[in-house]
Scaffold this active site. Structure first.
Site, PDB file in Angstrom:
ATOM      1  N   ARG A  35      10.087   3.158  11.423  1.00  0.00           N
ATOM      2  CA  ARG A  35       9.151   2.502  10.520  1.00  0.00           C
ATOM      3  C   ARG A  35       9.861   2.079   9.243  1.00  0.00           C
ATOM      4  O   ARG A  35      10.907   2.604   8.879  1.00  0.00           O
ATOM      5  CB  ARG A  35       7.980   3.447  10.170  1.00  0.00           C
ATOM      6  CG  ARG A  35       7.108   3.852  11.356  1.00  0.00           C
ATOM      7  CD  ARG A  35       6.317   2.685  11.903  1.00  0.00           C
ATOM      8  NE  ARG A  35       5.452   3.060  13.020  1.00  0.00           N
ATOM      9  CZ  ARG A  35       5.803   2.991  14.292  1.00  0.00           C
ATOM     10  NH1 ARG A  35       7.034   2.604  14.626  1.00  0.00           N
ATOM     11  NH2 ARG A  35       4.939   3.317  15.251  1.00  0.00           N
TER      12      ARG A  35
ATOM     13  N   LYS B  90      -9.561  -3.883   5.683  1.00  0.00           N
ATOM     14  CA  LYS B  90      -8.587  -4.617   4.859  1.00  0.00           C
ATOM     15  C   LYS B  90      -8.569  -6.103   5.232  1.00  0.00           C
ATOM     16  O   LYS B  90      -8.498  -6.973   4.360  1.00  0.00           O
ATOM     17  CB  LYS B  90      -7.189  -4.013   5.015  1.00  0.00           C
ATOM     18  CG  LYS B  90      -7.009  -2.646   4.378  1.00  0.00           C
ATOM     19  CD  LYS B  90      -7.102  -2.708   2.861  1.00  0.00           C
ATOM     20  CE  LYS B  90      -6.729  -1.388   2.208  1.00  0.00           C
ATOM     21  NZ  LYS B  90      -6.867  -1.417   0.743  1.00  0.00           N
TER      22      LYS B  90
ATOM     23  N   ASP C 174     -11.992   4.780 -11.575  1.00  0.00           N
ATOM     24  CA  ASP C 174     -11.721   5.595 -10.392  1.00  0.00           C
ATOM     25  C   ASP C 174     -12.829   6.624 -10.242  1.00  0.00           C
ATOM     26  O   ASP C 174     -13.263   7.220 -11.232  1.00  0.00           O
ATOM     27  CB  ASP C 174     -10.367   6.299 -10.532  1.00  0.00           C
ATOM     28  CG  ASP C 174      -9.766   6.694  -9.196  1.00  0.00           C
ATOM     29  OD1 ASP C 174     -10.470   7.363  -8.407  1.00  0.00           O
ATOM     30  OD2 ASP C 174      -8.599   6.346  -8.928  1.00  0.00           O
TER      31      ASP C 174
ATOM     32  N   ILE D 116      -0.714   5.064  -5.251  1.00  0.00           N
ATOM     33  CA  ILE D 116      -0.071   3.804  -5.647  1.00  0.00           C
ATOM     34  C   ILE D 116      -0.599   3.350  -7.006  1.00  0.00           C
ATOM     35  O   ILE D 116       0.161   2.865  -7.850  1.00  0.00           O
ATOM     36  CB  ILE D 116      -0.280   2.716  -4.576  1.00  0.00           C
ATOM     37  CG1 ILE D 116       0.243   3.199  -3.233  1.00  0.00           C
ATOM     38  CG2 ILE D 116       0.438   1.424  -4.975  1.00  0.00           C
ATOM     39  CD1 ILE D 116      -0.045   2.270  -2.068  1.00  0.00           C
TER      40      ILE D 116
ATOM     41  N   LEU E 240     -12.382   9.319  -8.422  1.00  0.00           N
ATOM     42  CA  LEU E 240     -11.664  10.580  -8.197  1.00  0.00           C
ATOM     43  C   LEU E 240     -11.922  11.175  -6.808  1.00  0.00           C
ATOM     44  O   LEU E 240     -11.756  12.375  -6.602  1.00  0.00           O
ATOM     45  CB  LEU E 240     -12.013  11.609  -9.289  1.00  0.00           C
ATOM     46  CG  LEU E 240     -11.743  11.149 -10.732  1.00  0.00           C
ATOM     47  CD1 LEU E 240     -12.233  12.186 -11.728  1.00  0.00           C
ATOM     48  CD2 LEU E 240     -10.256  10.868 -10.944  1.00  0.00           C
TER      49      LEU E 240
ATOM     50  N   TYR F 279      -9.953   1.199   9.477  1.00  0.00           N
ATOM     51  CA  TYR F 279      -9.329   1.014   8.163  1.00  0.00           C
ATOM     52  C   TYR F 279      -8.676  -0.360   8.059  1.00  0.00           C
ATOM     53  O   TYR F 279      -8.905  -1.114   7.107  1.00  0.00           O
ATOM     54  CB  TYR F 279      -8.295   2.117   7.916  1.00  0.00           C
ATOM     55  CG  TYR F 279      -7.375   1.830   6.756  1.00  0.00           C
ATOM     56  CD1 TYR F 279      -7.856   1.800   5.452  1.00  0.00           C
ATOM     57  CD2 TYR F 279      -6.018   1.570   6.976  1.00  0.00           C
ATOM     58  CE1 TYR F 279      -7.005   1.523   4.393  1.00  0.00           C
ATOM     59  CE2 TYR F 279      -5.178   1.303   5.927  1.00  0.00           C
ATOM     60  CZ  TYR F 279      -5.664   1.281   4.633  1.00  0.00           C
ATOM     61  OH  TYR F 279      -4.826   0.998   3.585  1.00  0.00           O
TER      62      TYR F 279
ATOM     63  N   SER G  13      -2.665  -3.965   3.362  1.00  0.00           N
ATOM     64  CA  SER G  13      -1.895  -3.029   4.186  1.00  0.00           C
ATOM     65  C   SER G  13      -1.290  -3.742   5.379  1.00  0.00           C
ATOM     66  O   SER G  13      -1.867  -4.708   5.895  1.00  0.00           O
ATOM     67  CB  SER G  13      -2.828  -1.919   4.678  1.00  0.00           C
ATOM     68  OG  SER G  13      -2.226  -1.149   5.690  1.00  0.00           O
TER      69      SER G  13
END
Length: 340
Positions: free
Chosen positions: A232, A154, A33, A14, A35, A150, A126
């Site tokens: 979904r 968030k 980043d 994203i 990576l 996860y 999310s």
């Protein structure tokens, strides 16, 4: 506008598409980043597509000294925060890594932003924060009850941001809750390149079509949906990237706000619909096997995206066919991902 937008995780799936949109919109950007879920090749492809350079820093939001030096040495106007581990299954196996990377890393970032008096933030959240809401459609005020590590990371980050905003109303924050981003840039030069086994439907289908995997496992065909498979809300990555630009512009105009905003189409598609649509655009057969349901999976799960239209004047433009077409264009041009 003098100054840059700092994009953490800006070479990820994203992040890379959003970085390109921002460059095309005339913004100066700095990508930070480590990576861990991307590669340097992405940076070069973004530059080539934008025909414009930008600064890339190989770094980590857990490194407070590095963050301090970035905010001290650079003129930064706002932050778009993508950096984070994101595999639901892995989060159950490695919870400490997920809490450290996602929560502690975010705390470091917010603290250094506050120290530098930078209070404009778009956060990559999310739809997993909703958990199993007991209803198919999710509004922003749907109760939040994530069911995996996860999603819990968030929600913790969202709660931290709510507390920050309450303590200091000058902060301008938008939390974007994505449903299922899919697709790729129409050039086929950047797209989704998961490391290891993909966690999501579209890259699995793409890798089967290109010959990297044998068949797809479809978890359940006896849901209360038109074809029995789960439905979904899939959203094109270009639509997701456009929403970040709209959010950034909203914040930079000076609106003092804290908003949680869903990003989806509001139209769910079933697993079999995605398979059939992908087959029609790729002319490839996608072998699949029906297996038993996974515990906790819902029959339907999709966004009410009306708030995004009202607040950001944003609406998803692309349909499932376009999502599949661009996914296949990316995968067929990059059979092994970025490292060909």
């Amino acid at each position: 506008m003098e100054g840059s937008i700092l994009i953490t995780g800006g070479t990820g799936y994203i992040g890379s598409h959003t970085s390109l949109k921002l460059l095309n919109a005339g913004y100066e950007i700095i990508i930070l980043d480590n990576l861990s879920n991307s590669c340097l090749e992405v940076k070069d492809r973004i530059k080539k597509l934008a025909n414009k350079g930008f600064q890339f820093i190989n770094g980590d939001i857990r490194n407070t000294n590095q963050l301090k030096s970035i905010f001290k040495d650079k003129k930064i106007n706002a932050v778009i925060h993508f950096a984070g581990l994101k595999a639901v299954a892995d989060s159950a196996i490695y919870p400490l890594e997920y809490y450290e990377n996602n929560v502690v890393g975010s705390l470091n970032l917010f603290k250094e932003m506050a120290s530098a008096n930078i209070k404009s933030l778009v956060f990559s959240s999310s739809a997993t924060v909703y958990g199993n809401p007991g209803m198919p459609i999710c509004k922003e005020n749907t109760p939040l009850n994530p069911v995996n590590v996860y999603g819990k990371t968030k929600l913790i980050i969202e709660d931290i941001l709510r507390n920050i905003k309450k303590a200091d109303p000058e902060w301008r924050i938008i939390n974007l809750r994505y449903f299922n981003p899919v697709g790729a840039h129409p050039s086929g030069m950047i797209g989704e390149d998961p490391k290891g086994t993909p966690n999501n439907l579209m890259p699995l289908i793409s890798q089967i079509a290109i010959g990297r995997r044998k068949k797809l496992l479809v978890f359940g065909d006896n849901y209360n949906t038109p074809d029995g498979t789960g439905r979904r809300d899939y959203i094109h990555i270009e639509d997701v990237a456009n929403a970040h630009v709209a959010s950034l512009e909203k914040i930079l105009k000076g609106d003092v706000l804290h908003m949680d905003i869903n990003l989806g189409t509001g139209k769910p598609y079933s697993v079999l619909e995605v398979i059939k649509t992908f087959e029609s655009v790729s002319l490839k057969k996608i072998p699949y096997e029906i297996t038993k349901r996974r515990a906790g999976d819902l029959a339907e799960y999709y966004a009410d995206p009306s708030l995004a239209k009202n607040i950001l004047n944003w609406k998803a433009k692309f349909d499932l066919r376009k999502m599949c077409l661009d996914s296949w264009n990316w995968q067929s041009k990059n059979p092994s991902g970025f490292i060909n």
